[in-house]
Each structure stands twice: as structure tokens, then as C-alpha cells.
Design an enzyme around this catalytic site. Structure first.
Site, PDB file in Angstrom:
ATOM      1  N   GLY A 170       0.860  -1.471   0.108  1.00 20.36           N
ATOM      2  CA  GLY A 170      -0.099   0.419  -0.161  1.00 20.36           C
ATOM      3  C   GLY A 170       0.692   1.331   0.254  1.00 20.36           C
ATOM      4  O   GLY A 170       0.363   2.572  -0.827  1.00 20.36           O
ATOM      5  N   GLU A 224       3.561   3.910   5.801  1.00 25.66           N
ATOM      6  CA  GLU A 224       2.474   3.464   6.431  1.00 25.66           C
ATOM      7  C   GLU A 224       1.397   4.233   5.492  1.00 25.66           C
ATOM      8  O   GLU A 224       1.400   5.426   5.306  1.00 25.66           O
ATOM      9  CB  GLU A 224       2.503   3.008   7.430  1.00 25.66           C
ATOM     10  CG  GLU A 224       0.773   1.871   7.474  1.00 25.66           C
ATOM     11  CD  GLU A 224       0.981   0.770   6.776  1.00 25.66           C
ATOM     12  OE1 GLU A 224       1.263   0.605   5.327  1.00 25.66           O
ATOM     13  OE2 GLU A 224       0.934  -0.090   7.718  1.00 25.66           O
ATOM     14  N   ASP A 228      -5.240   1.148  11.024  1.00 25.30           N
ATOM     15  CA  ASP A 228      -6.182   0.680  10.843  1.00 25.30           C
ATOM     16  C   ASP A 228      -6.128   0.226  12.950  1.00 25.30           C
ATOM     17  O   ASP A 228      -6.501   1.121  13.624  1.00 25.30           O
ATOM     18  CB  ASP A 228      -6.210  -0.321  10.252  1.00 25.30           C
ATOM     19  CG  ASP A 228      -8.056  -0.355  10.062  1.00 25.30           C
ATOM     20  OD1 ASP A 228      -9.128   0.364  10.986  1.00 25.30           O
ATOM     21  OD2 ASP A 228      -8.104  -1.825   9.742  1.00 25.30           O
ATOM     22  N   LYS A 271      -7.303   6.102  10.922  1.00 25.54           N
ATOM     23  CA  LYS A 271      -8.632   5.700  11.022  1.00 25.54           C
ATOM     24  C   LYS A 271      -8.984   5.898  12.714  1.00 25.54           C
ATOM     25  O   LYS A 271      -8.144   5.437  13.521  1.00 25.54           O
ATOM     26  CB  LYS A 271      -9.440   4.703  10.860  1.00 25.54           C
ATOM     27  CG  LYS A 271      -8.894   4.003   9.249  1.00 25.54           C
ATOM     28  CD  LYS A 271     -10.111   2.833   9.660  1.00 25.54           C
ATOM     29  CE  LYS A 271      -9.615   2.202   7.560  1.00 25.54           C
ATOM     30  NZ  LYS A 271     -10.146   1.496   6.617  1.00 25.54           N
ATOM     31  N   PHE A 283     -14.313   1.922   5.318  1.00 27.51           N
ATOM     32  CA  PHE A 283     -13.042   1.356   4.196  1.00 27.51           C
ATOM     33  C   PHE A 283     -13.186   1.924   2.906  1.00 27.51           C
ATOM     34  O   PHE A 283     -13.848   2.415   2.351  1.00 27.51           O
ATOM     35  CB  PHE A 283     -13.110   0.317   3.576  1.00 27.51           C
ATOM     36  CG  PHE A 283     -12.903  -0.825   2.853  1.00 27.51           C
ATOM     37  CD1 PHE A 283     -11.420  -1.532   4.082  1.00 27.51           C
ATOM     38  CD2 PHE A 283     -12.170  -0.984   1.453  1.00 27.51           C
ATOM     39  CE1 PHE A 283     -10.773  -2.217   3.276  1.00 27.51           C
ATOM     40  CE2 PHE A 283     -11.385  -1.200   0.862  1.00 27.51           C
ATOM     41  CZ  PHE A 283     -10.530  -2.468   2.158  1.00 27.51           C
ATOM     42  N   VAL A 284     -11.544   2.590   2.727  1.00 26.82           N
ATOM     43  CA  VAL A 284     -11.778   3.479   1.904  1.00 26.82           C
ATOM     44  C   VAL A 284     -10.447   3.326   0.543  1.00 26.82           C
ATOM     45  O   VAL A 284      -9.398   2.048   1.034  1.00 26.82           O
ATOM     46  CB  VAL A 284     -11.083   5.237   2.272  1.00 26.82           C
ATOM     47  CG1 VAL A 284     -12.185   5.365   3.010  1.00 26.82           C
ATOM     48  CG2 VAL A 284      -9.072   4.272   3.095  1.00 26.82           C
ATOM     49  N   ASP A 292      -6.161  -0.349  -1.390  1.00 23.69           N
ATOM     50  CA  ASP A 292      -6.695  -1.169  -2.197  1.00 23.69           C
ATOM     51  C   ASP A 292      -7.997  -1.689  -1.713  1.00 23.69           C
ATOM     52  O   ASP A 292      -8.783  -1.745  -1.347  1.00 23.69           O
ATOM     53  CB  ASP A 292      -5.814  -2.939  -2.536  1.00 23.69           C
ATOM     54  CG  ASP A 292      -6.016  -3.389  -1.685  1.00 23.69           C
ATOM     55  OD1 ASP A 292      -5.163  -3.446  -0.655  1.00 23.69           O
ATOM     56  OD2 ASP A 292      -6.244  -4.728  -2.232  1.00 23.69           O
TER      57      ASP A 292
HETATM   58  P1  IMP Z   1      -4.116  -2.381  10.647  1.00 26.59           P
HETATM   59  O1  IMP Z   1      -3.584  -4.105  11.076  1.00 26.59           O
HETATM   60  O2  IMP Z   1      -5.668  -3.164  10.932  1.00 26.59           O
HETATM   61  O3  IMP Z   1      -3.869  -1.141  11.166  1.00 26.59           O
HETATM   62  O4  IMP Z   1      -3.915  -3.040   9.406  1.00 26.59           O
HETATM   63  C1  IMP Z   1      -3.486  -1.636   8.543  1.00 26.59           C
HETATM   64  C2  IMP Z   1      -3.790  -2.059   6.948  1.00 26.59           C
HETATM   65  O5  IMP Z   1      -4.881  -2.881   6.915  1.00 26.59           O
HETATM   66  C3  IMP Z   1      -2.508  -1.228   5.769  1.00 26.59           C
HETATM   67  O6  IMP Z   1      -1.516  -0.949   5.706  1.00 26.59           O
HETATM   68  C4  IMP Z   1      -3.853  -2.148   4.797  1.00 26.59           C
HETATM   69  O7  IMP Z   1      -3.089  -2.391   4.139  1.00 26.59           O
HETATM   70  C5  IMP Z   1      -5.295  -2.377   4.965  1.00 26.59           C
HETATM   71  N1  IMP Z   1      -6.122  -1.253   5.750  1.00 26.59           N
HETATM   72  C6  IMP Z   1      -6.783  -1.061   6.509  1.00 26.59           C
HETATM   73  N2  IMP Z   1      -7.459   0.109   6.568  1.00 26.59           N
HETATM   74  C7  IMP Z   1      -7.404   0.589   4.914  1.00 26.59           C
HETATM   75  C8  IMP Z   1      -9.111   0.799   3.748  1.00 26.59           C
HETATM   76  O8  IMP Z   1      -9.808   1.309   4.652  1.00 26.59           O
HETATM   77  N3  IMP Z   1      -8.528   0.370   2.960  1.00 26.59           N
HETATM   78  C9  IMP Z   1      -7.892  -0.598   2.271  1.00 26.59           C
HETATM   79  N4  IMP Z   1      -6.690  -0.622   2.764  1.00 26.59           N
HETATM   80  C10 IMP Z   1      -7.002  -0.999   4.745  1.00 26.59           C
HETATM   81 MG    MG Z   2      -0.810  -2.082   3.692  1.00 28.00          MG
END
Ligand code: IMP
Ligand code: MG
Length: 191
Positions: free
Chosen positions: A48, A103, A107, A135, A156-157, A163
Site C-alpha cells: 500500500g 505506511e 487501522d 482511522k 473502508f477507503v 486497495d
Molecule cells: P492494521 O494492522 O489493522 O492497522 O492494518 C493496516 C493495513 O490494513 C494497512 O496497511 C492496509 O493495507 C490495510 N487497510 C486497513 N484499512 C484499510 C482501508 O480502509 N482500505 C484499504 N486497506 C486498508
Molecule cells: Mg498496507
């Protein structure tokens, strides 16, 4: 043409290309000030972050090296488990160097939490995080961001590197998808 077709799947644009450009410029200038005269390596999280990182380095005025790490955090399931796997490790040794993780989006924080622990054990001189988007209210573990581009609600974006099923990364803005795109997909999560 392709972008226009992709854009038809978008419900709402949350962050415009102009807003993105302005923010990346600000971040690039700030990081250049903060890391002046330091041996800085940006670590982009694949996949990403590749677009944000590519734009960010071009807004920086200091020497900077780049490396990439690829991790899988979601697997095939719909919720983040916190189980993270390194698919591609860094090429360079980061011991004694100033590392800034780049990053796309923060999320739950589980991915970054794992990564910070993993990279800390390699003894960098410093280890900080720059996330383009955060977020609101979604973090399950506290993550200390040195730099953050935008805060968005818990939705979700896609676009600007983000992606859905590996598509939409090439949209020049960040937005939400129309419901019809994902409503039959069992693996998709709304929050
Ligand atoms: P985390 O471990 O939950 O913080 O996940 C982070 C990863 O989830 C990011 O690096 C993204 O690849 C993916 N991700 C989280 N939210 C979104 C979203 O809204 N759209 C697309 N990818 C997301
Ligand atoms: Mg990612």
C-alpha cells in the site's frame, strides 16, 4: 480512461488529489527539517505505501535511502488477527540508522505494532512512523505516530495506494467504494 472507469466505482471522494499533494509536500518538508544531517532510511510497507513513499521522497530535500518490507496482515479472513507474516524482509541492515516507517493507513495498529517490535530488535538509532491516513477510534493497540497526513472516520477507503482486492490503488484520490462493488463479497468488512 482506465482511471475514469475505476472512478465510477467510487461513492465519495474523501481526500482530493490537491489535498494529497499539499499534505505530502508539508510532510516532506517537515521530515527534511527533522532528519537533517541524519542517516535516514525510509521503510515502505508493501504494497500500500509505494505510491505515498514515491511522492514523499520527491518532496524531501535531504539525502534519503529507501527500503521496503512486505507483510501480510489480513490473510483471507475479514478481520485483522494480529498475526503478521513477513513476506519480503528489508534488504539493508538498519542497525545504528534512523528508520522512518512509511505506511499507507493505520487501522487497528496490529501490523505496525508487530513491525515496530520486529525492527526495534535490530537496534536502529531511532524508529518512528509516518502514516498517511489514520482511522479514528479504530486502534486496538496504542501506536505512536510521529507524522500523520489525514484522520478519517472508521470507513473502508481505496485509492492512493489503498486497495480493495488489489485494485483501485492507482486512483489519484482517496474515497469510498459504492456498495454494489462489494456487497456479494463475503470476505469484505465495512469497518
Ligand atoms: P492494521 O494492522 O489493522 O492497522 O492494518 C493496516 C493495513 O490494513 C494497512 O496497511 C492496509 O493495507 C490495510 N487497510 C486497513 N484499512 C484499510 C482501508 O480502509 N482500505 C484499504 N486497506 C486498508
Ligand atoms: Mg498496507
Amino acid at each position: 480512461m482506465q482511471n475514469q472507469m475505476l472512478a465510477e466505482d467510487i461513492e465519495e471522494v474523501l481526500i482530493t488529489p490537491e489535498q494529497i499533494k499539499q499534505k505530502v509536500k508539508e510532510l516532506g518538508e517537515q521530515i527534511s527539517r527533522d532528519y537533517k544531517d541524519k542517516d535516514l532510511i525510509l521503510v515502505g510497507i508493501l504494497r500500500g505505501a509505494f505510491i505515498f513513499l514515491a511522492d514523499l521522497v520527491r518532496e524531501m530535500s535531504i539525502p534519503v535511502k529507501t527500503d521496503f518490507i512486505a507483510i501480510s496482515s489480513y490473510g483471507s479472513s475479514s478481520t485483522t488477527s494480529g498475526v503478521v507474516r513477513i513476506l519480503k524482509d528489508l534488504d539493508d541492515d538498519i542497525e545504528g540508522r534512523h528508520v522512518l516507517i512509511v505506511e499507507d493507513i493505520l487501522d487497528t495498529g496490529l501490523t505496525l505494532n508487530y513491525l515496530v517490535k520486529n525492527l526495534s530488535s535490530r537496534h536502529p538509532a531511532s524508529l518512528e512512523i509516518c502514516s498517511f491516513v489514520t482511522k479514528e477510534g479504530k486502534q486496538k493497540v496504542p501506536i505512536d505516530l510521529k507524522y500523520c497526513g489525514f484522520r478519517i472516520p472508521n470507513i473502508f477507503v481505496v485509492g492512493y495506494g489503498l486497495d480493495y482486492a488489489q485494485e483501485y490503488r492507482n486512483l489519484p484520490f482517496i474515497g469510498t467504494l459504492k456498495r454494489s462493488i462489494y456487497e456479494d463479497e463475503g470476505h469484505y468488512r465495512l469497518t
